[in-house]
Motif scaffolding. Structure first.
Motif, short mmCIF file in Angstrom:
data_model
loop_
_atom_site.label_atom_id
_atom_site.label_comp_id
_atom_site.label_asym_id
_atom_site.label_seq_id
_atom_site.Cartn_x
_atom_site.Cartn_y
_atom_site.Cartn_z
N PHE A 115 45.37 28.74 32.10
CA PHE A 115 44.29 27.98 32.72
C PHE A 115 44.82 26.92 33.68
N THR A 116 45.80 26.14 33.25
CA THR A 116 46.33 25.11 34.14
C THR A 116 47.09 25.72 35.31
N GLY A 117 47.76 26.85 35.09
CA GLY A 117 48.41 27.54 36.19
C GLY A 117 47.42 28.05 37.22
N LEU A 118 46.30 28.62 36.75
CA LEU A 118 45.26 29.07 37.66
C LEU A 118 44.64 27.90 38.42
N ALA A 119 44.50 26.76 37.74
CA ALA A 119 43.94 25.58 38.40
C ALA A 119 44.80 25.15 39.58
N VAL A 120 46.10 25.10 39.38
CA VAL A 120 47.01 24.70 40.46
C VAL A 120 47.07 25.77 41.54
N ALA A 121 47.10 27.05 41.13
CA ALA A 121 47.19 28.14 42.10
C ALA A 121 45.95 28.20 42.98
N LEU A 122 44.77 28.02 42.40
CA LEU A 122 43.54 28.06 43.19
C LEU A 122 43.54 26.95 44.23
N ALA A 123 43.98 25.76 43.84
CA ALA A 123 44.04 24.65 44.80
C ALA A 123 45.04 24.96 45.91
N PHE A 124 46.18 25.55 45.56
CA PHE A 124 47.17 25.93 46.57
C PHE A 124 46.57 26.89 47.58
N ARG A 125 45.84 27.90 47.09
CA ARG A 125 45.26 28.89 48.00
C ARG A 125 44.23 28.25 48.93
N GLY A 126 43.63 27.14 48.48
CA GLY A 126 42.67 26.43 49.32
C GLY A 126 43.29 25.34 50.16
N GLY A 127 44.62 25.26 50.16
CA GLY A 127 45.29 24.28 51.01
C GLY A 127 45.44 22.91 50.39
N LEU A 128 45.20 22.77 49.09
CA LEU A 128 45.30 21.49 48.40
C LEU A 128 46.38 21.56 47.33
N PHE A 129 47.03 20.44 47.08
CA PHE A 129 48.08 20.37 46.06
C PHE A 129 47.53 19.56 44.89
N ASN A 130 47.07 20.26 43.87
CA ASN A 130 46.45 19.62 42.72
C ASN A 130 47.53 19.23 41.70
N ILE A 131 47.95 17.98 41.74
CA ILE A 131 48.90 17.47 40.75
C ILE A 131 48.16 17.00 39.50
N GLY A 132 46.84 17.00 39.55
CA GLY A 132 46.06 16.38 38.48
C GLY A 132 45.62 17.30 37.38
N ALA A 133 46.22 18.48 37.24
CA ALA A 133 45.81 19.37 36.14
C ALA A 133 46.03 18.71 34.78
N GLN A 134 47.05 17.85 34.68
CA GLN A 134 47.30 17.16 33.42
C GLN A 134 46.13 16.24 33.07
N GLY A 135 45.68 15.45 34.03
CA GLY A 135 44.55 14.57 33.77
C GLY A 135 43.26 15.32 33.54
#
Length: 409
Positions: A115-135
């Motif tokens: 789930f957290t990997g998909l969260a980061v990957a989806l943001a990457f594909r949309g051009g965003l770097f989601n460092i906040g999956a932990q929060g």
């Protein structure tokens, strides 16, 4: 006058020939496998260096080289054998439960990382770097746990409400940096890092509040989640694997469909590739940024629910989320930010974690070495040029074809 010779048709290569021709080509599968091999080799060197008894045999290696070779092989093979036995299968196991225990532990560790990997990957594909999956996972676990012990609901409905609550908590925590990015241009990396800290401190605060803290305990721990809100075990009560891994596979399929088959996914990928061109084509970049972070936060929140509704814990503690959000970044990178790649990468990380526990117990190898192995794998995966140079890989046929088309005929 002689008639011109007709060109002879070249025979089609056999399947075996095609396999041999592409086996040493620099395709994604080959580079990934060789990156794993390199990480294991470097890990073996670290295992040898960290063992003082093995190092002692190298002081007289010129006199008796066999001692150093045998001792090195023994300690490395034993460590990796225990890694395999703890993650996949133990041939010496007696009974059904003991035989399935390794894979059960691997899948238990895998579920939240998907789930957290998909969260980061989806943001990457949309051009965003989601460092906040932990929060986002932290807020998700809070919402899920509170719904799990505060709402008196029947079993199936209670579990669904707790999962939805966790997903909603993560979505809210993802919406904040998303709307800030869309409306003000505030960088999502800074916002999500700050929200990570807020989430951690909010967790530490809420645990000790009246109505949340376990009344029978003086330490920072919440009331336990009701059994009606727990994810069911798949292989019986004695094995920890739960239905969260099935949910992870289902969500992976949904994210793959969303990105590759839906109109919304096309818009998100277009914004990630070139926001200016997407805006010119009539796509709302503002809306896309908000949706990317909301969906990403939702996925991370679902990852957090696995930590308290699954078999890892049944109550909130300051460390209940562990490092699944930060590990999700590594999983996304290792999976090439593709949904099914993320699932496989999470499975690998889960296996390393499960096998690392046994490797530490049976071989005396530090658990931190498993973290080093994970880092080495990511380094080699993220640097394919290094892997290609070390193994002298030739360019893949697809890459050569693309180059030819770019240069013209």
């Amino acid at each position: 006058m002689t008639a011109p010779k007709q060109p002879t048709e070249q025979p089609r290569p056999t399947l075996g020939r095609l396999f041999l021709d592409n086996l040493w080509a620099a395709n994604t599968v080959t580079v990934t496998v060789l990156a794993l091999v390199l990480a294991m080799v470097v890990g073996a060197i670290l295992i040898i260096v960290s063992d003082p008894e093995v190092l002692a045999t190298y002081s007289y290696i010129t006199a008796r080289p066999g001692d150093a070779i045998n001792s090195s092989w023994t300690v490395v093979s034993e460590a990796y054998a225990n890694l395999f036995k703890g993650a996949v299968f133990d041939p010496d196991a007696v009974g059904f439960q003991a035989a399935l225990s390794p894979i059960s532990e691997t899948l238990t560790y895998t579920a939240p990382l998907v789930f957290t990997g998909l969260a980061v990957a989806l943001a990457f594909r949309g051009g965003l770097f989601n460092i906040g999956a932990q929060g986002q996972a932290t807020i998700g676990v809070i919402f899920a746990a509170v719904a799990g012990f505060a709402l008196p609901l029947p079993p199936v409905l209670h579990l669904l409400v707790a999962l939805i609550a966790g997903a909603a908590g993560g979505a809210i925590w993802g919406f904040i940096p998303g709307i800030l990015k869309a409306r003000t241009g505030a960088h999502e990396v800074i916002n999500t890092i700050m929200l990570n800290y807020i989430g951690v401190y909010f967790l530490s605060w809420i645990i000790v509040q009246n109505g949340v803290q376990n009344p029978g305990r003086a330490d920072a721990i919440s009331k336990p989640v009701d059994s009606s809100a727990q994810l069911p075990r798949l292989l019986g009560d004695n094995l920890r694997v739960h239905a969260g891994i099935l949910l992870a596979v289902l969500v992976t399929w949904f994210v793959a469909w969303l990105l590759n088959r839906s109109t919304l996914g096309f818009e998100l990928r277009a914004v990630g590739a070139n926001p200016d061109a997407a805006r010119t084509a009539g796509i709302s970049v503002t809306r896309a940024y908000v949706l990317i972070m909301v969906i990403s936060g939702l996925l991370a929140g679902l990852g957090g629910t696995q930590m308290v509704l699954g078999s890892t814990a049944n109550a909130l503690t300051p460390l209940v989320v562990a490092q699944i959000g930060f590990d999700g970044i590594l999983v996304a990178l290792l999976g090439r930010v593709k949904p099914w790649g993320v699932l496989l990468a999470a499975l690998l990380f889960g296996a390393l974690q499960a096998g690392g526990n046994r490797m530490q117990s049976y071989s005396g190898i530090s658990l931190e070495l498993v973290t080093v192995l994970q880092a080495l794998i990511v380094i080699f995966i993220a640097a394919p040029a290094l892997v290609k140079a070390i193994f002298q890989l030739r360019a893949a046929r697809a890459a050569r074809l693309q180059t030819s088309l770019a240069k013209g005929w």
